[in-house]
Design an enzyme around this catalytic site. Structure first.
Site, short mmCIF file in Angstrom:
data_model
loop_
_atom_site.label_atom_id
_atom_site.label_comp_id
_atom_site.label_asym_id
_atom_site.label_seq_id
_atom_site.Cartn_x
_atom_site.Cartn_y
_atom_site.Cartn_z
N HIS A 293 42.25 68.84 13.93
CA HIS A 293 43.43 69.08 14.82
C HIS A 293 44.65 69.14 13.73
O HIS A 293 45.74 69.64 14.07
CB HIS A 293 43.69 68.11 15.85
CG HIS A 293 44.41 68.70 16.90
ND1 HIS A 293 45.00 69.90 17.08
CD2 HIS A 293 44.76 68.22 18.29
CE1 HIS A 293 45.48 70.32 18.00
NE2 HIS A 293 45.47 69.38 18.95
N ASP B 127 45.05 74.29 15.79
CA ASP B 127 45.87 73.98 16.90
C ASP B 127 44.84 74.14 18.01
O ASP B 127 43.90 75.09 17.82
CB ASP B 127 47.10 74.86 17.32
CG ASP B 127 48.22 74.47 16.36
OD1 ASP B 127 48.25 73.25 15.67
OD2 ASP B 127 49.05 75.34 16.02
#
Length: 510
Positions: free
Chosen positions: A481, A485
């Site tokens: 992450h 995204d």
């Protein structure tokens, strides 16, 4: 004839090294492959073998000097060492004593073969022969185990295995000697004690502690100890015979302790075990491969911000297409048409649209890959390995199926090389072959994405307002992450789903 001794390849991104120790001095006789000197880089210690037999002439690069790749270290005058008139009486006597050992032929050293890029040591796991056994050329002598693969060591010549230098369980470096083979069928007549004096001590595992005080430490280590203001007793050497290297000093400084570093990190104590249960337990040492898997997976969890998103795919169209063409495909290409090529193709298409899933973080930079080296996770009896299909985005279905099948077979046989498991940019893991219905795969560092496939299971699905039984598979995408995204991860998984539910999209690059 003069032969040049030059700096060998030091490894990826390493351009220079420091001459740590010379084991020979000018005028000394040297044998082919005998260790001449030791070089020290930022990461590893490299031993330089003699390229030919003869006499060591001029040493161009002295201890403590920094040299680049392919720089001239020294020269060797070939054949000069063979002149009997230059030998001291003691040397003649020694040669006469060892002559019976070579009556059946010359001794041949069994050395550690190439272990692959960035691999500097291995563990001797199994000897298939014992001392005194006759061996044929190319017959397997022993098996070495590295962090990722097992390597079989063949006999370089026919003869008798007269000396095993590195026993089972011994850790050896990339240039160590494993054994000695005497030519012919008779074992060497030299007494065992003499052989150990000639070979065994040089490759003996250093005793715990700082080693012998008469061992010459690396010049760079001496400089580092002086700059850090620490004594020799505060550093535990990891080089040959306990020699202190530069990285040993760095470890001692970072530890901030005046005591030598322990040989192994302290283990958390086990919970108490009842005596009757302890008697029925079996303790087995973890293999190097299993230790590496454990370390890398934990490092991935500690480093990356791993998140997993899920979806499901209707496999009806892929299964129908496969059933229709699998016989014709195998007849023409000589390979079975499986599901992995469809998933590989679908992922390659999705990675073009969401390139950050195919990228990696390097410090404060993002490195985007304009190619796809697809890792295909494969379970083996020794543990999980990930062979890499290079430029998978440029390969056809037939090329993918052939390479996946061939590398999967060699992975199970422990025949993969290190190069075949390096450089992957994205990974596919198929837990469905073991019956897994759902899982959250862990990233394969430094990659930023891994797709988990699962079991195909018939489930009731609503299709155009009607309930139908469809072969469904859950998909899981674990991603970093920090770089990917949520929108990009979900988009990637949706594109994979769309390509598999309508394989015609793959043909039209949609």
């Amino acid at each position: 004839m003069t032969t040049e001794v030059r700096v060998p390849t030091l490894g990826e991104s390493v351009t220079e090294a420091t001459v740590a120790t010379w084991f020979k001095k000018p005028g000394d006789s040297v044998a082919a492959d005998e260790m001449l000197c030791e070089l020290e880089t930022d990461k590893v210690t490299v031993e330089v073998p003699s390229p030919a037999a003869g006499t060591l002439g001029e040493i161009v690069a002295k201890e403590g000097e920094t040299v680049g790749v392919d720089a001239l270290l020294a020269t060797i005058t070939e054949g000069a060492a063979a002149a009997p008139k230059k030998e001291a009486p003691a040397a003649k006597s020694a040669q006469a004593t060892s002559a019976p050992a070579k009556s059946g032929g010359d001794e041949v050293k069994v050395m550690v073969p190439s272990l692959g890029e960035s691999v500097t040591e291995a563990t001797v796991s199994t000897w298939f022969k014992k001392e005194g056994d006759s061996v044929a050329q190319d017959e397997m002598l022993c098996e070495l185990e590295t962090d990722k693969v097992s390597i079989e060591v063949p006999a370089p010549a026919s003869g008798t295995l007269t000396k095993i230098i590195a026993g089972e369980g011994t850790t050896v470096d990339a240039s160590a000697q494993l054994a000695v083979i005497s030519g012919g069928d008779a074992p060497a007549a030299a007494p065992k004690a003499e052989q150990e004096g000639a070979h065994g001590e040089a490759y003996q595992t250093p005793a715990a502690g700082n080693g012998s005080r008469d061992v010459e430490d690396a010049p760079s280590a001496k400089k580092a100890m002086a700059e850090a203001g620490i004594s020799r007793d505060q550093v535990q050497g990891s080089g040959r015979d306990g020699r202190v290297m530069k990285e040993d000093v760095a470890k001692a400084v970072s530890a901030g302790s005046s005591a030598p570093q322990p040989a192994a990190p302290a283990q958390a104590p086990r919970a108490p075990v009842a005596a009757e249960d302890a008697a029925r337990e079996e303790r087995v040492k973890m293999t190097r491969l299993r230790q590496t898997i454990a370390r890398r997976l934990k490092d991935a969890q500690n480093t990356a911000a791993i998140l997993t998103t899920y979806n499901e795919v209707d496999m009806t169209e892929v299964m129908a297409l496969r059933n229709e063409y699998k016989d014709l495909f195998e007849k023409k290409h000589g390979a079975r048409l499986g599901f992995m090529s469809f998933f590989t193709k679908a992922c390659c298409h999705a990675l073009k649209e969401v390139p950050e899933v195919n990228a990696e973080i390097d410090g404060t930079d993002i490195v985007y890959k304009n190619f796809v080296h697809m890792g295909i996770a494969a379970g083996t009896p020794q543990g999980l390995v990930v062979p890499v299909i290079r430029d998978a985005d440029q390969k056809s279905f037939a090329d993918l199926e052939k390479e996946i099948a061939e590398k999967g077979r060699r992975a199970r046989d422990g025949k993969l090389s290190m190069a075949e498991m390096q450089g992957g940019t994205f990974t596919i893991s198929n837990g469905g072959v073991y019956g897994s219905l759902m899982s959250s795969p862990i990233l394969n560092p430094p990659q930023s994405g891994i797709l988990g496939m699962h079991k195909i299971q018939d489930r009731p699905m609503v299709i155009n307002g009607e309930i139908k039984i469809r072969p469904m598979m859950y998909l899981a995408l674990s991603y970093d992450h920090r770089i990917v995204d949520g929108k990009g991860a979900v988009t990637f998984l949706v594109r994979v789903k769309e390509a598999l539910e309508d394989p015609r999209r793959l043909l039209m690059d949609l």
